[in-house]
Write a protein that holds these residues in place. Structure first.
Motif, PDB file in Angstrom:
ATOM      1  N   SER A 227      38.250  29.413  34.959  1.00  0.00           N
ATOM      2  CA  SER A 227      39.094  29.726  33.803  1.00  0.00           C
ATOM      3  C   SER A 227      40.566  29.691  34.215  1.00  0.00           C
ATOM      4  O   SER A 227      40.898  29.882  35.393  1.00  0.00           O
ATOM      5  N   GLN A 228      41.437  29.456  33.261  1.00  0.00           N
ATOM      6  CA  GLN A 228      42.868  29.407  33.548  1.00  0.00           C
ATOM      7  C   GLN A 228      43.354  30.735  34.121  1.00  0.00           C
ATOM      8  O   GLN A 228      44.210  30.752  35.008  1.00  0.00           O
ATOM      9  N   GLU A 229      42.832  31.827  33.617  1.00  0.00           N
ATOM     10  CA  GLU A 229      43.232  33.140  34.132  1.00  0.00           C
ATOM     11  C   GLU A 229      42.846  33.286  35.609  1.00  0.00           C
ATOM     12  O   GLU A 229      43.656  33.731  36.424  1.00  0.00           O
ATOM     13  N   ARG A 230      41.637  32.876  35.960  1.00  0.00           N
ATOM     14  CA  ARG A 230      41.225  32.942  37.372  1.00  0.00           C
ATOM     15  C   ARG A 230      42.070  32.000  38.221  1.00  0.00           C
ATOM     16  O   ARG A 230      42.464  32.351  39.330  1.00  0.00           O
ATOM     17  N   GLN A 231      42.307  30.791  37.715  1.00  0.00           N
ATOM     18  CA  GLN A 231      43.135  29.846  38.472  1.00  0.00           C
ATOM     19  C   GLN A 231      44.535  30.416  38.722  1.00  0.00           C
ATOM     20  O   GLN A 231      45.074  30.263  39.818  1.00  0.00           O
ATOM     21  N   LYS A 232      45.088  31.090  37.741  1.00  0.00           N
ATOM     22  CA  LYS A 232      46.406  31.703  37.895  1.00  0.00           C
ATOM     23  C   LYS A 232      46.358  32.777  38.986  1.00  0.00           C
ATOM     24  O   LYS A 232      47.254  32.846  39.839  1.00  0.00           O
ATOM     25  N   ARG A 233      45.323  33.602  38.987  1.00  0.00           N
ATOM     26  CA  ARG A 233      45.201  34.655  39.994  1.00  0.00           C
ATOM     27  C   ARG A 233      44.991  34.062  41.387  1.00  0.00           C
ATOM     28  O   ARG A 233      45.554  34.551  42.370  1.00  0.00           O
TER      29      ARG A 233
END
Length: 191
Positions: free
Chosen positions: A81-87
């Protein structure tokens, strides 16, 4: 030694991430790819993010005491997910641009991926890693993916372990100012 292997649940994620962080503490790739500042904390959080993705989209195996962890991802696994990729990007911090510049060979088409395998240092050499590999390979073989199973490692000792399970080195990629990455694959149904 008889090792009980089971599929992990979300309740196992914290312990599994700690095991992987301990197992990868001195691993050449993580030492290169993760900043020294807060290294162990970053490593554990990264492992948790990757394991969460694997638990949702693949198979995470553990021994009954959660002292060994393996994650297998099927062919065509969706992106994180984009949120995981950001983290993940935040945790790689100053190393992100070097990491993004790495180009590794593509794995065989339609192959499973042995995304990670780690055994707590206090339990290494007891057959836990081999038991998880065997169980994961059996799952991949039942799926009959035409590409078999692929993996990458940056530790020559791991190359020997994986060769015993039917993997062969398909490429060696030296990383500038970093480790050599060994790409390995195992054809489907290799006993």
């Amino acid at each position: 030694m008889n090792v009980l292997v089971r599929q992990a649940s979300s309740a196992d994620l914290e312990a599994a991430a700690r095991v992987l962080a301990a197992a990868f503490d001195d691993y050449p790739w993580t030492r290169w790819a993760i900043p020294e500042d807060g290294y162990l904390g970053r490593l554990e959080r990264l492992q948790h993010l990757y394991l969460s993705h694997a638990l949702e989209n693949g198979v995470v195996l553990v021994d009954d005491e959660v002292r060994a962890v393996a994650a297998f991802l099927p062919p065509d696994v969706p992106a994180m997910s984009q949120e995981r990729q950001k983290r993940v990007a935040e945790l790689h911090g100053s190393r992100l641009s070097a990491l993004a510049a790495v180009v590794l060979p593509e794995p065989p088409r339609r192959s499973w991926s042995l995304a990670t395998l780690g055994v707590h240092p206090a339990r290494q050499g007891a057959g836990l890693g081999s038991a998880l590999i065997t169980a994961g390979l059996a799952l991949a073989d039942r799926d009959a993916a035409p590409g078999g199973v692929a993996l990458e490692t940056s530790d020559e000792r791991n190359v020997r372990l994986y060769r015993r399970s039917g993997f062969t080195v398909t490429a060696e990629t030296p990383i500038a100012d970093g480790p050599t990455v060994y790409s390995m694959s195992r054809p489907p149904g290799t006993a």
